[in-house]
Design an enzyme around this catalytic site. Structure first.
Site, PDB file in Angstrom:
ATOM      1  N   TYR A  86      59.683  74.848  35.427  1.00 33.89           N
ATOM      2  CA  TYR A  86      58.788  73.710  35.263  1.00 33.89           C
ATOM      3  C   TYR A  86      59.382  72.628  34.376  1.00 33.89           C
ATOM      4  CZ  TYR A  86      55.015  75.591  38.008  1.00 33.89           C
ATOM      5  OH  TYR A  86      54.271  76.037  39.070  1.00 33.89           O
ATOM      6  N   VAL A  88      51.336  66.634  41.446  1.00 32.93           N
ATOM      7  CA  VAL A  88      51.343  66.993  40.021  1.00 32.93           C
ATOM      8  C   VAL A  88      52.352  66.159  39.241  1.00 32.93           C
ATOM      9  CG1 VAL A  88      50.544  69.357  40.438  1.00 32.93           C
ATOM     10  CG2 VAL A  88      53.007  68.887  40.430  1.00 32.93           C
ATOM     11  N   ASP A  89      52.852  65.081  39.835  1.00 30.69           N
ATOM     12  CA  ASP A  89      53.952  64.327  39.223  1.00 30.69           C
ATOM     13  C   ASP A  89      53.516  63.213  38.294  1.00 30.69           C
ATOM     14  OD1 ASP A  89      53.244  62.151  41.044  1.00 30.69           O
ATOM     15  OD2 ASP A  89      54.353  63.245  42.586  1.00 30.69           O
ATOM     16  N   HIS A 100      45.471  69.541  41.505  1.00 29.58           N
ATOM     17  CA  HIS A 100      46.382  70.661  41.248  1.00 29.58           C
ATOM     18  C   HIS A 100      46.991  70.609  39.851  1.00 29.58           C
ATOM     19  CE1 HIS A 100      47.049  71.353  45.866  1.00 29.58           C
ATOM     20  NE2 HIS A 100      45.815  71.579  45.466  1.00 29.58           N
ATOM     21  N   GLY A 153      49.472  60.873  53.309  1.00 28.97           N
ATOM     22  CA  GLY A 153      50.636  61.690  53.005  1.00 28.97           C
ATOM     23  C   GLY A 153      50.352  63.154  52.754  1.00 28.97           C
ATOM     24  N   THR A 154      49.338  63.706  53.394  1.00 34.65           N
ATOM     25  CA  THR A 154      49.044  65.119  53.208  1.00 34.65           C
ATOM     26  C   THR A 154      48.930  65.799  54.562  1.00 34.65           C
ATOM     27  OG1 THR A 154      47.470  66.738  52.301  1.00 34.65           O
ATOM     28  CG2 THR A 154      46.569  64.636  53.018  1.00 34.65           C
ATOM     29  N   ASN A 174      49.990  58.704  57.850  1.00 36.92           N
ATOM     30  CA  ASN A 174      50.995  59.762  57.871  1.00 36.92           C
ATOM     31  C   ASN A 174      51.940  59.481  59.039  1.00 36.92           C
ATOM     32  OD1 ASN A 174      52.316  62.446  58.054  1.00 36.92           O
ATOM     33  ND2 ASN A 174      50.697  63.057  56.634  1.00 36.92           N
ATOM     34  N   ASP A 198      53.407  61.617  60.816  1.00 37.88           N
ATOM     35  CA  ASP A 198      53.300  62.695  61.787  1.00 37.88           C
ATOM     36  C   ASP A 198      51.847  63.093  62.026  1.00 37.88           C
ATOM     37  OD1 ASP A 198      56.205  63.070  61.834  1.00 37.88           O
ATOM     38  OD2 ASP A 198      55.934  63.941  59.831  1.00 37.88           O
ATOM     39  N   ALA A 244      53.778  56.299  53.709  1.00 42.38           N
ATOM     40  CA  ALA A 244      52.637  55.866  52.904  1.00 42.38           C
ATOM     41  C   ALA A 244      52.694  54.390  52.507  1.00 42.38           C
ATOM     42  CB  ALA A 244      52.523  56.747  51.663  1.00 42.38           C
TER      43      ALA A 244
END
Length: 251
Positions: free
Chosen positions: A66, A103-104, A123, A191-192, A217, A219, A235
């Site tokens: 981490y 989580v960034d 998250h 983007g998910t 997205n 895709d 995005a």
């Protein structure tokens, strides 16, 4: 898809809820969890690095993993998608809500959540750690002075402030996101993959209440067939098209 109709739905909505995933941060060079398992870390299963059992067995190794990810995200910069969502929050004001699976910390660094109560990190975040005894959360020091495992001001060992395999999402964050999506006139799913629940179920809350849901997205995803509109692009460009931002599109 009728882009003009999608634009109009977003523009006219006074209550907008947004869910973002790894695709939003990809343009900042942030790898997905599994893509980050390169080199020394490639031999580990995800559960060996991100689970309560792994941490109990070897907290030093987990923190080494981490700490490396923490250094990487601080070296990254918010991209156009982060900046456009921060701008959308300013435009919509109290009617805006952002829930991210990332989580960034890049949404916060771009200015999202500045109004207070308008953003949740479902998250958790790599930028802080949690006291194992009291549950209090504290920001991590700069990477060059970070000693792992870190210790809280109370002298207790701290764990990464993220949701691990086998753990539940923070209930207060999930409840806030659910309420926002239920009330939203328009929702953006950006983007998910739509494969991770309960976050993937948020789009359904808006649809069930009669709202419009727009997916951004490149895709098809597991949610695509349920969406009101789908914008097939990365995005930053997809959001720029929806928000008619010529500068972001390179016009």
């Amino acid at each position: 898809m009728d882009l003009a109709q999608a634009r109009a739905a977003l523009k006219s909505a006074s209550r907008v809820a947004v869910l973002t995933g790894a695709g939003v941060s990809a343009e900042s060079g942030i790898p997905t969890f599994r893509d980050a398992q390169t080199g020394h870390w490639a031999r580990f299963r995800p559960e060996d690095l991100a689970s309560p059992g792994a941490y109990s067995r070897d907290p030093d190794m987990v923190w080494e993993w981490y700490a490396g990810r923490y250094r990487d995200v601080l070296a990254a910069r918010p991209n156009g998608a982060h900046l456009l969502l921060a701008r959308l929050e300013r435009e919509k004001g109290a009617g805006f809500f952002l829930a991210t699976q990332n989580v960034d910390g890049l949404h916060g660094r771009a200015g999202s959540g500045a109004g207070g109560g308008r953003m949740v990190e479902l998250h958790g975040t790599l930028l802080s750690a949690r006291d194992e005894v009291t549950g209090e959360v504290f920001p991590l020091p700069a990477p060059d002075v970070l000693v792992t495992p870190p210790v809280s001001p109370s002298g207790n060992r701290m764990r990464p402030n993220v949701v691990w395999f086998g753990e539940y999402l923070p209930q207060d964050a999930l409840d806030a996101a659910t309420r926002a999506f239920q009330a939203a006139e328009a929702a953006l799913i950006v983007g998910t993959s739509g494969a991770v629940y309960p976050a993937a179920g948020l789009a359904g809350e808006t649809l069930f209440a009669g709202g419009t849901v727009i997916e951004v997205n490149p895709d098809d995803t597991e949610l695509s067939r349920h969406m009101t509109y789908c914008v097939r692009d990365v995005a930053s460009r997809g959001l720029a098209a929806l928000m008619e931002d010529g500068a972001m599109l390179g016009a």
